[in-house]
Design a protein around this motif. Sequence first.
Motif, PDB file in Angstrom:
ATOM      1  N   THR A 131      37.392  47.978  48.452  1.00 60.76           N
ATOM      2  CA  THR A 131      38.424  48.799  48.364  1.00 60.76           C
ATOM      3  C   THR A 131      38.502  49.310  46.970  1.00 60.76           C
ATOM      4  N   ALA A 132      38.863  48.313  45.962  1.00 62.76           N
ATOM      5  CA  ALA A 132      38.976  48.940  44.740  1.00 62.76           C
ATOM      6  C   ALA A 132      37.872  49.740  44.309  1.00 62.76           C
ATOM      7  N   PHE A 133      36.550  49.482  44.357  1.00 60.81           N
ATOM      8  CA  PHE A 133      35.334  50.340  43.979  1.00 60.81           C
ATOM      9  C   PHE A 133      35.399  51.378  44.472  1.00 60.81           C
ATOM     10  N   ILE A 134      35.770  51.723  45.784  1.00 53.86           N
ATOM     11  CA  ILE A 134      35.820  52.992  46.680  1.00 53.86           C
ATOM     12  C   ILE A 134      36.978  53.755  46.054  1.00 53.86           C
ATOM     13  N   GLU A 135      38.054  53.350  46.009  1.00 50.77           N
ATOM     14  CA  GLU A 135      39.192  54.104  45.477  1.00 50.77           C
ATOM     15  C   GLU A 135      39.201  54.457  43.928  1.00 50.77           C
ATOM     16  N   ALA A 136      38.559  53.575  42.971  1.00 52.95           N
ATOM     17  CA  ALA A 136      38.545  54.274  41.917  1.00 52.95           C
ATOM     18  C   ALA A 136      37.458  55.179  41.832  1.00 52.95           C
ATOM     19  N   VAL A 137      36.270  55.187  42.435  1.00 49.86           N
ATOM     20  CA  VAL A 137      35.509  56.283  42.478  1.00 49.86           C
ATOM     21  C   VAL A 137      36.115  57.652  42.929  1.00 49.86           C
ATOM     22  N   GLY A 138      36.623  57.660  44.081  1.00 54.07           N
ATOM     23  CA  GLY A 138      37.428  58.516  44.669  1.00 54.07           C
ATOM     24  C   GLY A 138      38.286  59.219  43.656  1.00 54.07           C
ATOM     25  N   ALA A 139      39.333  58.401  43.006  1.00 57.66           N
ATOM     26  CA  ALA A 139      39.982  58.724  42.066  1.00 57.66           C
ATOM     27  C   ALA A 139      39.324  59.558  40.835  1.00 57.66           C
ATOM     28  N   LEU A 140      38.245  59.017  40.238  1.00 52.98           N
ATOM     29  CA  LEU A 140      37.495  59.299  39.113  1.00 52.98           C
ATOM     30  C   LEU A 140      37.014  60.905  39.575  1.00 52.98           C
TER      31      LEU A 140
END
Length: 456
Positions: A131-140
């Motif tokens: 979850t953290a990885f996907i949300e971080a990539v999406g935000a970036l």
Amino acid sequence: MWHKKLFAPLALPIHLFAGAILLGAGLLCQPVSCAATPVSFLDALFTATSAACVTGLAVVDTGATFSRFGQIVILALIQLGGLGIMTVSTLIFYLWRRRVSLADHIAVGQSLLHDASFHLGRFLVRMVVVTAFIEAVGALALCLLDPVGFGPFSAVFHSVSAFCNAGFGLLPDNLMGYVGNPGVNLVVMWLIVSGGLGFGVLIEGYRAARSRLRRLAQPDARLFRLSWHARTVVTVSISLILAGAVMIFFGEFLGGRYPDLDASDRVLAVLFQSVTCRTAGFNTLNIGRMADASLVIMILLMFIGGSPGSCAGGIKTTTFRVLAAFGKSRMFGRRQAVIGRFAVDEDSIDRSVTLTVFAAGLVLASVLVLCFTEGAVAPHVEAGGRFLEIVFEAVSAFGTVGLSTGITPQLSPAGKLVITLLMFVGRLGPILFLSVLHGFQEPLRYRWPEQGMMIG
């Protein structure tokens, strides 16, 4: 004895969600949470429920009404609701090396995988990391694509909201200003689809991709293959997205509307709307100005919703697939409902039928109440399309989608309470409430005499 049943393992998510919603509502109605005039407790309760149940319906403009503190409260509720409050609390105990009770194990297992026999700790850690990885990539990605429209906080907010299928946004026109922006559309669609597949499917996909990368370095390495459940979820999700996009395209663009959109923008718009109307609440087209045919198609997609163990609501893709297989088997005179290489067991068919009947009954009852509270009792020629707007709003709330034709801010206090209840039941799932109710029932020790009934 009744209090033990009230606080049974399956009922714990209900209490935790209700507690988080009340706490969030209490914070959101405080002056520190508001940019100007404080909101009423009812509006704060509606907003907190919509955020914790990852719906996205809003009675006020989130970006203009709430301060940064209020927006952080909403963001926290979205993240807690997306992961599951029961899941987060159990993860905290696990990371603190505290003993996790069997009750927590069962409750989290059934809410995520409908399987109480999996390894709890390993699954929770993987789920949070993915979850953290996907949300971080999406935000970036959002921040790089449009640093002005998506500043650091806005990019994180929209990324978490999209992955958790919440649909809350800080922009006044949602994402209609990005209707022709392929980068933003694709990133948001990827986040929505990822959040709507279910954490179990996401982790299986990660393991499958990792095994294939390992195969490149070690040709004799064993490949991890997706389970029957995961393959069914992915197949149904892709089919619904494509079928929904085609039907919305026919509903919107056959009449020569939207002359300012070229062919590629139209395809992107209907694809985005097909993705978001099953799980999230973002929109690049004005929902209030869409054709009736498109709204009906979207109602059907919203009612189906996402997949089990995901951030989405609705009756779920697997339920829809089981009902389709069941109908096909009965149509051709077969006893078993077959999906892929396996036949669905009778218990799953019974649960699918029960869930669909209960969900349809709940939505229809809510629509009837909303017709009385929202003025749809006027003559049809005077009410216009009010009935369709109410049906759309009710299904959107139950499916925790968050799309609206624009009537949400105009709801009466009674209407807001009805929609709040629908969002709450839709997020936790009717099956959970039915299971809790069944716990209070004493098993019957007798059977009624049976007799045939004329059908059809």
